[in-house]
Enzyme design. Sequence first.
Site, PDB file in Angstrom:
ATOM      1  CE  LYS A 155      -3.357  -2.969   0.681  1.00  0.00           C
ATOM      2  NZ  LYS A 155      -4.074  -3.543  -0.458  1.00  0.00           N
TER       3      LYS A 155
ATOM      4  CE1 TYR B  15      -9.505  -8.935   2.268  1.00  0.00           C
ATOM      5  CE2 TYR B  15     -11.044  -8.244   3.977  1.00  0.00           C
ATOM      6  CZ  TYR B  15      -9.825  -8.120   3.337  1.00  0.00           C
ATOM      7  OH  TYR B  15      -8.925  -7.186   3.786  1.00  0.00           O
TER       8      TYR B  15
ATOM      9  CE1 TYR C  11      -5.827  -7.894   0.185  1.00  0.00           C
ATOM     10  CE2 TYR C  11      -5.241  -7.800   2.502  1.00  0.00           C
ATOM     11  CZ  TYR C  11      -6.040  -7.406   1.451  1.00  0.00           C
ATOM     12  OH  TYR C  11      -7.071  -6.524   1.676  1.00  0.00           O
TER      13      TYR C  11
END
Length: 343
Positions: free
Chosen positions: A59, A274, A300
Amino acid sequence: MQTLLDKSLSSFARTDLLQGPTPIQQAERLEQLLGLKAQGVGLFLKRDDHMLIGGGGNKLRKLEFHIGAALASGVDTVITIGGLQSNHARLTAAVCARLGIACELILTRSVPKAEVDYELNGNVLLDQLFGAEMSVFPAGTDSLAKAELRAAQLRDAGRNVMVLPTGGSTPLGSLGYARCAVEIAQQETQLGVTFNQVVVPNGSAGTHAGLAAGFQLLDRGTSIVKSYSVLSDRDSSAARTVQLTQNALALLGSSAIVQADEITIDGSQLGDGYGLPTLAMQDAVRLMARAEGLLIDPVYSGKAFAGLLADLRQGRFRSGDNVLFVMTGGTPGLYAYRETFQA
């Protein structure tokens, strides 16, 4: 040598949050354990967990462009959204702390987990340490609407506010990974190796889209990048990635058209949803830890690496192929999943 992509990227404001390229290392122990050396297949790791701010992670590449734009326009407050254990929220809080910008986080309980460690440890603990103001809402809350409402209140009070969506995955944020494609190409030259496939997780799609746009403009094509969907099903992830890749290319001044069959996404590792653990993810995290002494997160990279392991074991690469797995960080999330790994 500066490429046309370099020149296009240089026209955007960017704040240096990485302090140089992240390293690429060969996973020699994994190659040995998986029998890859005998097959003539090379496995390499792009260490995007190896960054200095806020615990590191992918990120930060997106935030370089978002925060660059924020500083250029005099923003004094950043509001962003995400799940309770959002890596993007944690890194936004860290960057804002470093730059003296106020940060507010609108978080939702988007993963049906209620263990004490999930509620209080991991990224949540770090958000608090970085001094962000946190608001937590139930699953299903329109967090972006909440953020825009809060931004309007702050603007009425005279503040200059930027709102960032989930993962910072906008066309502007995706430029961070277009720039990463240039970085990888330069490292290929330094290492004397060419990567046939670059593998990433696909959540909000910005990492895949940025790399795809970057490699397209480097004349390598978008299909060099393969991702494993971890946020939603394969078709939804593909549609989001195609659109974001197209938008990133347009932002960079390219008229190239992205075809759906040129975006490679595998939906096999999502599991029940998720943030929900799978046995394959747990095995992949343990293998990386015990073979290379490296940590990957359970949401992830853990699922993406599980997918790559399946491909490697099924012989989907040929002799002479080199594969680059991008370790996207998020390792504070391991502490939120203590019960998963110690059950």
